[in-house]
Design a protein around this motif. Structure first.
Motif, PDB file in Angstrom:
ATOM      1  N   TYR A  39       3.278  55.991  21.800  1.00 24.38           N
ATOM      2  CA  TYR A  39       2.226  56.999  21.646  1.00 24.38           C
ATOM      3  C   TYR A  39       1.574  56.925  20.272  1.00 24.38           C
ATOM      4  CZ  TYR A  39      -0.011  61.565  22.534  1.00 24.38           C
ATOM      5  OH  TYR A  39      -0.911  62.584  22.733  1.00 24.38           O
ATOM      6  N   ASP A  40       2.378  56.696  19.246  1.00 24.33           N
ATOM      7  CA  ASP A  40       1.827  56.572  17.890  1.00 24.33           C
ATOM      8  C   ASP A  40       0.967  55.323  17.766  1.00 24.33           C
ATOM      9  OD1 ASP A  40       3.106  58.888  17.108  1.00 24.33           O
ATOM     10  OD2 ASP A  40       4.857  57.843  16.302  1.00 24.33           O
ATOM     11  N   TRP A  41       1.440  54.223  18.334  1.00 26.13           N
ATOM     12  CA  TRP A  41       0.637  52.997  18.310  1.00 26.13           C
ATOM     13  C   TRP A  41      -0.706  53.215  19.015  1.00 26.13           C
ATOM     14  CZ3 TRP A  41       5.379  49.838  20.321  1.00 26.13           C
ATOM     15  CH2 TRP A  41       6.199  49.487  19.248  1.00 26.13           C
ATOM     16  N   ASN A  43      -2.279  55.992  19.483  1.00 25.69           N
ATOM     17  CA  ASN A  43      -3.091  56.911  18.682  1.00 25.69           C
ATOM     18  C   ASN A  43      -3.917  56.118  17.671  1.00 25.69           C
ATOM     19  OD1 ASN A  43      -4.167  59.069  17.268  1.00 25.69           O
ATOM     20  ND2 ASN A  43      -2.240  59.655  16.297  1.00 25.69           N
ATOM     21  N   TYR A  44      -3.274  55.173  17.003  1.00 28.42           N
ATOM     22  CA  TYR A  44      -3.989  54.379  15.997  1.00 28.42           C
ATOM     23  C   TYR A  44      -5.035  53.484  16.658  1.00 28.42           C
ATOM     24  CZ  TYR A  44      -4.947  51.676  11.822  1.00 28.42           C
ATOM     25  OH  TYR A  44      -5.591  51.086  10.758  1.00 28.42           O
ATOM     26  N   ILE A  45      -4.631  52.779  17.697  1.00 30.33           N
ATOM     27  CA  ILE A  45      -5.566  51.872  18.376  1.00 30.33           C
ATOM     28  C   ILE A  45      -6.781  52.630  18.892  1.00 30.33           C
ATOM     29  CG2 ILE A  45      -5.855  50.387  20.407  1.00 30.33           C
ATOM     30  CD1 ILE A  45      -2.919  49.536  20.030  1.00 30.33           C
ATOM     31  N   SER A  46      -6.554  53.812  19.449  1.00 30.58           N
ATOM     32  CA  SER A  46      -7.647  54.588  20.045  1.00 30.58           C
ATOM     33  C   SER A  46      -8.520  55.265  19.001  1.00 30.58           C
ATOM     34  CB  SER A  46      -7.069  55.650  20.996  1.00 30.58           C
ATOM     35  OG  SER A  46      -6.291  55.072  22.018  1.00 30.58           O
ATOM     36  N   ASN A  47      -7.897  55.962  18.083  1.00 35.04           N
ATOM     37  CA  ASN A  47      -8.653  56.818  17.156  1.00 35.04           C
ATOM     38  C   ASN A  47      -9.064  56.138  15.860  1.00 35.04           C
ATOM     39  OD1 ASN A  47      -8.775  59.354  18.608  1.00 35.04           O
ATOM     40  ND2 ASN A  47      -6.547  59.417  18.391  1.00 35.04           N
ATOM     41  N   GLN A  48      -8.322  55.135  15.424  1.00 36.06           N
ATOM     42  CA  GLN A  48      -8.688  54.443  14.189  1.00 36.06           C
ATOM     43  C   GLN A  48      -9.476  53.160  14.444  1.00 36.06           C
ATOM     44  OE1 GLN A  48      -8.138  56.011  11.305  1.00 36.06           O
ATOM     45  NE2 GLN A  48      -7.262  57.619  12.593  1.00 36.06           N
ATOM     46  N   ILE A  49      -9.329  52.596  15.634  1.00 36.73           N
ATOM     47  CA  ILE A  49     -10.050  51.367  15.968  1.00 36.73           C
ATOM     48  C   ILE A  49     -11.108  51.637  17.035  1.00 36.73           C
ATOM     49  CG2 ILE A  49      -9.852  49.020  16.892  1.00 36.73           C
ATOM     50  CD1 ILE A  49      -7.028  48.917  15.683  1.00 36.73           C
ATOM     51  N   GLY A  50     -10.704  52.230  18.152  1.00 32.95           N
ATOM     52  CA  GLY A  50     -11.674  52.597  19.192  1.00 32.95           C
ATOM     53  C   GLY A  50     -11.915  51.495  20.201  1.00 32.95           C
ATOM     54  N   ALA A  62      -7.872  45.258  16.223  1.00 31.67           N
ATOM     55  CA  ALA A  62      -6.741  45.510  17.118  1.00 31.67           C
ATOM     56  C   ALA A  62      -5.762  44.337  17.101  1.00 31.67           C
ATOM     57  CB  ALA A  62      -7.243  45.766  18.541  1.00 31.67           C
ATOM     58  N   VAL A  63      -6.288  43.127  17.023  1.00 30.75           N
ATOM     59  CA  VAL A  63      -5.443  41.938  16.903  1.00 30.75           C
ATOM     60  C   VAL A  63      -4.575  42.046  15.643  1.00 30.75           C
ATOM     61  CG1 VAL A  63      -5.486  39.460  16.379  1.00 30.75           C
ATOM     62  CG2 VAL A  63      -6.899  40.367  18.237  1.00 30.75           C
ATOM     63  N   GLU A  64      -5.208  42.354  14.542  1.00 32.77           N
ATOM     64  CA  GLU A  64      -4.489  42.424  13.262  1.00 32.77           C
ATOM     65  C   GLU A  64      -3.445  43.545  13.270  1.00 32.77           C
ATOM     66  OE1 GLU A  64      -7.728  42.920  10.587  1.00 32.77           O
ATOM     67  OE2 GLU A  64      -8.455  40.851  10.818  1.00 32.77           O
ATOM     68  N   TYR A  65      -3.822  44.698  13.825  1.00 31.11           N
ATOM     69  CA  TYR A  65      -2.901  45.840  13.826  1.00 31.11           C
ATOM     70  C   TYR A  65      -1.680  45.579  14.698  1.00 31.11           C
ATOM     71  CZ  TYR A  65      -0.971  50.448  14.814  1.00 31.11           C
ATOM     72  OH  TYR A  65      -0.112  51.501  14.969  1.00 31.11           O
ATOM     73  N   THR A  66      -1.887  45.096  15.910  1.00 27.41           N
ATOM     74  CA  THR A  66      -0.758  44.889  16.817  1.00 27.41           C
ATOM     75  C   THR A  66       0.151  43.758  16.329  1.00 27.41           C
ATOM     76  OG1 THR A  66      -2.225  43.565  18.244  1.00 27.41           O
ATOM     77  CG2 THR A  66      -1.866  45.861  18.855  1.00 27.41           C
ATOM     78  N   VAL A 297       0.627  49.005  24.416  1.00 27.20           N
ATOM     79  CA  VAL A 297       1.696  49.652  23.641  1.00 27.20           C
ATOM     80  C   VAL A 297       2.968  49.791  24.470  1.00 27.20           C
ATOM     81  CG1 VAL A 297       0.077  50.834  22.127  1.00 27.20           C
ATOM     82  CG2 VAL A 297       0.895  52.020  24.189  1.00 27.20           C
ATOM     83  N   GLN A 298       2.832  49.953  25.783  1.00 23.19           N
ATOM     84  CA  GLN A 298       4.026  49.964  26.630  1.00 23.19           C
ATOM     85  C   GLN A 298       4.734  48.612  26.581  1.00 23.19           C
ATOM     86  OE1 GLN A 298       2.188  51.173  30.344  1.00 23.19           O
ATOM     87  NE2 GLN A 298       3.108  53.205  30.228  1.00 23.19           N
ATOM     88  N   SER A 299       3.968  47.549  26.591  1.00 24.70           N
ATOM     89  CA  SER A 299       4.557  46.203  26.545  1.00 24.70           C
ATOM     90  C   SER A 299       5.268  45.956  25.217  1.00 24.70           C
ATOM     91  CB  SER A 299       3.465  45.155  26.777  1.00 24.70           C
ATOM     92  OG  SER A 299       2.861  45.325  28.040  1.00 24.70           O
ATOM     93  N   MET A 300       4.649  46.366  24.119  1.00 23.99           N
ATOM     94  CA  MET A 300       5.306  46.255  22.816  1.00 23.99           C
ATOM     95  C   MET A 300       6.592  47.083  22.788  1.00 23.99           C
ATOM     96  SD  MET A 300       1.815  46.613  20.560  1.00 23.99           S
ATOM     97  CE  MET A 300       2.636  46.957  19.001  1.00 23.99           C
TER      98      MET A 300
END
Length: 458
Positions: A39-41, A43-50, A62-66, A297-300
């Motif tokens: 959920y935290d991951w 949150n970042y992908i959705s709200n900080q990257i979009g 998103a590539v760099e973050y994950t 994020v589920q896969s991670m």
């Protein structure tokens, strides 16, 4: 006191009667629901990257973050797999209206379909012809379609309990509508959004011109379901209304991007590879939270949960975040090509690309023997309300791995709300329930654990 003692005795018996597999599944679910990271991951992908259109700056972020997050999990290896992807940009916001008489107009919510060409700078304005499928174009012919805008208005069938079946039965008008209408001289197409409810959100999605010459390609846009209903009723009352729309989207040259991959190397059969993944790209209208940030994020989380519970995999388990599922499938295709070139032995692949809703089970694309093996584990999932273990479609990104030996599986969440947000501006983080997301991750990790422990039936 006697009753209390009997109850405690029965509980003790039940706990000790658990098999090692049941205990491991409980460890996985407990860890996901109390110490989850998905959920935290998200949150970042959705709200900080979009939104993460293939080839965009957001997709690269998103590539760099994950990659960074996977590295923090202490996996045996994390890397980027280069892949060239198409780059389509939406441009300025689309605009549309219908005109019932000169000067009398009503605005309508639309969005360009992914891959569409732009309208001329001043837009397109023409009479409408409503149809309910590609076959209907043939019956109307060039005489009735030339110079017109074709309005595809076949809705998803509400009688279908399996909403993906309803989607499949009408999505051809989105993917092929423009190519087919152009053959009869139409100047544009408007397509009813793939959505079971009535609302004002237009839903985009990929479309293709096939072998239509570039000079003959016509613009294509989606209209919201409320807009489609209003337009259809108005057209019946006044067949001479005109529809106008303007969009400035562009197809640019391919650009470099990446699949993001991390793995735990197998302790007994490292040469046997198991994949779990989702697609990292999304459409641009929303945040891509359900489609498919949730699956990524589920896969991670699957790998994190296995490590957290102290399980040491026998086989190599990889998480793959595929790029460009939405408008090209380049990531899934590239991964399979490289796996074949390296002569890698993939025995299992699981994809999550149906949203982060309450998990119901899995669909399997595999042999009858492997399906029977999965059915043998079904009892262990029942305490978590997982009951669906059937043959069926697995997922677009893992399908290129298909052969006679591999087991392909797709997580099947409850799908009733999925198409409310699919490919639209309301696919946002607030649409994701934390507990549902975590249950899905735990369910995936449990299936991966079982196939890793027992292997596939050859």
């Amino acid at each position: 006191m006697k009753n209390l003692a009997l109850l405690l005795f029965l509980i003790t018996i039940q706990v000790f009667a658990q098999t090692p597999d049941e205990k491991q599944l409980k460890l996985i679910y407990d860890a996901a629901l109390t110490q989850g990271k998905a959920y935290d991951w998200l949150n970042y992908i959705s709200n900080q990257i979009g939104g993460r259109l293939s080839g965009s700056v957001q997709a690269q972020k998103a590539v760099e973050y994950t990659k960074q997050q996977m590295e923090s999990l202490g996996l045996d290896k994390v890397w980027l797999q280069p892949v060239m992807v198409p780059k389509w940009v939406r441009g300025t916001p689309e605009f549309a209206y219908f005109e019932t008489s000169p000067g009398m107009t009503t605005n309508i919510p639309i969005c360009a379909l992914g891959g569409s060409v732009a309208t001329p700078p001043g837009g397109v304005k023409a009479n409408l012809v409503e149809v309910h499928g590609l076959e209907e174009l043939k019956s109307l012919g060039r005489k009735k379609l030339e110079g017109k805008i074709v309005f595809f208005n076949r809705p998803m069938d509400p009688k279908k309990i399996e909403t993906f079946e309803a989607y499949s039965n009408c999505v051809d008008q989105r993917t092929s509508g423009a190519a087919e209408a152009a053959k009869y001289g139409a100047v544009g197409v408007i397509v009813r959004s793939m959505n079971l409810r009535l609302d004002d959100f237009p839903h985009t999605g990929a479309m293709s011109y096939g072998d239509t010459p570039i000079k003959d390609r016509i613009p294509a846009a989606a209209i919201s379901t409320n807009g489609a209903e209003l337009l259809s009723i108005t057209l019946k009352l006044n067949p001479d209304i005109k529809f106008a729309f303007r969009q400035s989207c562009q197809n640019l040259e391919d650009v470099p991007s990446f699949n993001v991959i991390g793995e735990i190397r197998g302790s007994v059969h490292p040469e046997e590879i198991m994949v779990v993944g989702g697609h990292l790209d999304s459409w641009d209208l929303g945040q891509g939270a359900q489609d498919d940030g949730a699956g990524c994020v589920q896969s991670m989380e699957v790998l994190r949960l296995l490590k957290k519970t102290g399980y040491r995999p026998k086989r190599t388990i990889r998480v793959v975040l595929f790029m460009n599922e939405e408008n090209g499938l380049r990531g899934g295709t590239k991964y399979a090509e490289e796996a074949k070139a390296k002569n890698e032995k993939h025995v299992f692949a699981l994809e999550s690309d149906s949203g982060g809703y309450t998990p119901r089970g899995f669909s399997f694309d595999c042999s009858d023997a492997n399906l029977a093996q999965a059915h043998g584990w079904k009892k262990m999932f029942e305490p978590y309300l997982i009951h669906f273990f059937e043959k069926g479609y697995s997922g677009a990104d893992i399908l290129p791995l298909k052969n006679d030996q591999i087991v392909l599986a797709g997580l099947r969440p409850d799908s009733q709300r999925y198409f409310d947000v699919h490919h639209s501006a309301n696919d946002t983080f607030d649409q994701v329930n934390k507990r549902e997301l975590e249950l899905g991750a735990a369910t995936m990790a449990s299936l991966v654990y079982l196939f890793d422990k027992y292997g596939v039936v050859q």
